[in-house]
Design an enzyme around this catalytic site. Structure first.
Site, mmCIF file in Angstrom:
data_model
loop_
_atom_site.group_PDB
_atom_site.id
_atom_site.type_symbol
_atom_site.label_atom_id
_atom_site.label_comp_id
_atom_site.label_asym_id
_atom_site.label_seq_id
_atom_site.Cartn_x
_atom_site.Cartn_y
_atom_site.Cartn_z
ATOM 1 N N TYR A 135 0.854 -1.185 0.000
ATOM 2 C CA TYR A 135 0.000 0.000 0.000
ATOM 3 C C TYR A 135 0.890 1.234 0.000
ATOM 4 O O TYR A 135 1.824 1.338 0.787
ATOM 5 C CB TYR A 135 -0.890 0.003 1.240
ATOM 6 C CG TYR A 135 -1.722 1.243 1.422
ATOM 7 C CD1 TYR A 135 -2.819 1.473 0.598
ATOM 8 C CD2 TYR A 135 -1.417 2.183 2.397
ATOM 9 C CE1 TYR A 135 -3.600 2.621 0.750
ATOM 10 C CE2 TYR A 135 -2.190 3.330 2.566
ATOM 11 C CZ TYR A 135 -3.274 3.542 1.740
ATOM 12 O OH TYR A 135 -4.040 4.667 1.893
ATOM 13 N N ASP A 172 9.282 3.008 -1.055
ATOM 14 C CA ASP A 172 8.308 3.602 -0.154
ATOM 15 C C ASP A 172 8.731 3.244 1.264
ATOM 16 O O ASP A 172 8.424 2.167 1.767
ATOM 17 C CB ASP A 172 6.913 3.068 -0.468
ATOM 18 C CG ASP A 172 5.850 3.607 0.477
ATOM 19 O OD1 ASP A 172 6.209 4.279 1.467
ATOM 20 O OD2 ASP A 172 4.658 3.334 0.242
ATOM 21 N N LYS A 174 5.587 9.153 8.597
ATOM 22 C CA LYS A 174 5.425 8.553 9.915
ATOM 23 C C LYS A 174 6.485 9.019 10.916
ATOM 24 O O LYS A 174 6.335 10.064 11.536
ATOM 25 C CB LYS A 174 5.361 7.029 9.796
ATOM 26 C CG LYS A 174 4.131 6.539 9.030
ATOM 27 C CD LYS A 174 3.939 5.063 9.118
ATOM 28 C CE LYS A 174 2.757 4.592 8.285
ATOM 29 N NZ LYS A 174 1.455 4.985 8.827
#
Length: 426
Positions: A143, A238, A266
């Site tokens: 994702y 990613d 994050k």
């Protein structure tokens, strides 16, 4: 008597779709009512009913130092006193960019954004703009945020271009995305053999964390790198989830594979909304205002988020930080596995740095198909048993878990003890 969590959820559903502002929070994968959190401190959360939990979600990864870490809170408080947003450059943005470039391999230039989705979306646009090509390769189960071209699932065959995985994503958009099996080098070879001249980039979670935790097989990342180099495609890592959580240099440092572009998020925001993308100078110089690839954001480099991120990252520079974090996470996984064996439950667990995965399967999965073989019903029962024992795990069998520096040996021991009780109840 109706709990306050139940009341709040009923109220939220009247004005918020599904009662939540991000789908996985709704507990749809495990059933029941989501917990409405009122406070966090260190390794702990407290919900609206006053229940206390040891937290292994950690805001889905950013809180590598735990909740309400005093120095981070102080940094945000100080920044807020000077102003919440300016829409103009600040020195803190440059300090953040310099630190990210110093720590992240190959990050010659970096652009700050406000989320991981923005980071991956912008990296994809940049890859297409830099190569003049349109096709993107991604992997099933990875994702990368909710940009249209990334909300794509596999087609009917290995080299069939993707299908939309969300309403609102047009077939024309999905048709530019090729979805392959994670850890399958044969498919990758075939894809580049047939379509290599039209592939702009390959985007990959170097350690998958959104189909639960799935680690790369030996040689998988290296093969992606070699094929991208041979065919002139851009390799995008990613590292929104893995960045600074699996090691100080992220997955690039851990596996020794250099990406062309990296997306971060994050941990770099320390719990505040912050993302970044960056990489090779010749590619990044194509971003406006230097080049023709447009990207912008009113709140990009927000001073509160940057202050929280800098305060976080500077603490990660302490000697042995990631070694200690990794040891705690391994101890948790070993304890889970031991408790399951004693209870006679089919189960496995593994970790990378401060990330972990738990699976109701004899061995950790290495592909999306193997993840789908895990016993989802058993996970749901285990999740609720652990929740009742004061342990807050991700409310989905398809999400990685996270340990923070605030988790003590006593926290880990209490969690393993609770797991033993939960396994025996299945």
């Amino acid at each position: 008597m109706t709990s306050r969590n139940d009341s709040l959820f009923a109220r939220a559903q009247r004005t918020i779709p599904g009662g939540v502002n991000s789908p996985v929070r709704a507990f749809r994968a495990v059933g029941g009512t989501p917990r409405f959190i009122v406070r966090g401190q260190g390794s702990r959360l407290w919900d609206a009913d006053g229940c206390e939990f040891i937290d292994y979600v950690c805001s889905w990864g950013p809180l590598i130092l735990g909740h309400a870490e005093p120095d981070i809170v102080a940094a945000v408080r100080d920044a807020s006193a000077r102003g919440l947003s300016f829409g103009a450059p600040t020195e803190l943005e440059t300090e953040m960019a310099e630190l990210l470039a110093r720590l992240t391999p190959g990050l010659d230039l970096v652009r700050l954004v406000s989320s991981g989705t923005e980071a991956t979306m912008s990296a994809l646009r940049l890859a297409r703009g830099a190569t003049g090509r349109s096709r993107v390769v991604k992997f099933e189960g990875c994702y990368h945020g909710h940009a249209d071209s990334l909300l794509v699932k596999a087609g009917s065959g290995a080299l069939t271009l993707g299908n939309p995985s969300s309403a609102g994503v047009t077939p024309e958009t999905a048709a530019q995305t090729l979805v392959l099996d994670y850890n399958n080098t044969e498919q990758l070879e075939a894809a580049f053999g047939e379509l290599g001249d039209s592939i702009a980039c390959v985007i990959v979670e170097p350690v998958a964390g959104n189909m639960n935790l799935v680690v790369p097989r030996p040689g998988f990342l290296e093969r992606i790198r070699a094929l991208c180099t041979r065919h002139g495609a851009i390799l995008i890592f990613d590292e929104v989830m893995t960045g600074f959580r699996v090691g100080l240099q992220g997955a690039q440092g851990l596996y020794g594979v250099r990406a062309d572009l990296v997306a971060l998020g994050k941990v770099i925001g320390g719990g505040m909304p912050l993302g970044a993308f960056g990489g090779r100078r010749d590619i990044m110089e194509k971003v406006a205002p230097l080049g023709p690839v447009y990207q912008a954001g009113t709140l990009s480099g927000n001073p509160l988020a940057v202050a929280a991120g800098l305060a976080t990252l500077n603490k990660l520079l302490a000697a042995g930080f990631h070694e200690r974090l990794g040891a705690s996470t391994r101890a948790l996984c070993e304890g889970f596995a031991s408790a399951a064996r004693k209870a006679g439950v089919t189960f496995s667990a593994q970790s990378v740095g401060g990330m972990f995965g738990i699976y109701f399967r004899a061995e950790p999965p290495t592909t999306y198909a193997e993840v789908m073989q895990c016993d989802k019903t058993a996970f749901g029962r285990f999740f609720h048993a652990m929740l009742g024992l004061g342990i807050y795990l991700a409310p989905s069998p398809y999400e990685a878990g996270f340990v923070s520096a605030a988790h003590t040996d006593a926290d880990i021991a209490a969690t393993i003890e609770a797991a033993g009780v939960a396994f025996r109840s299945l």
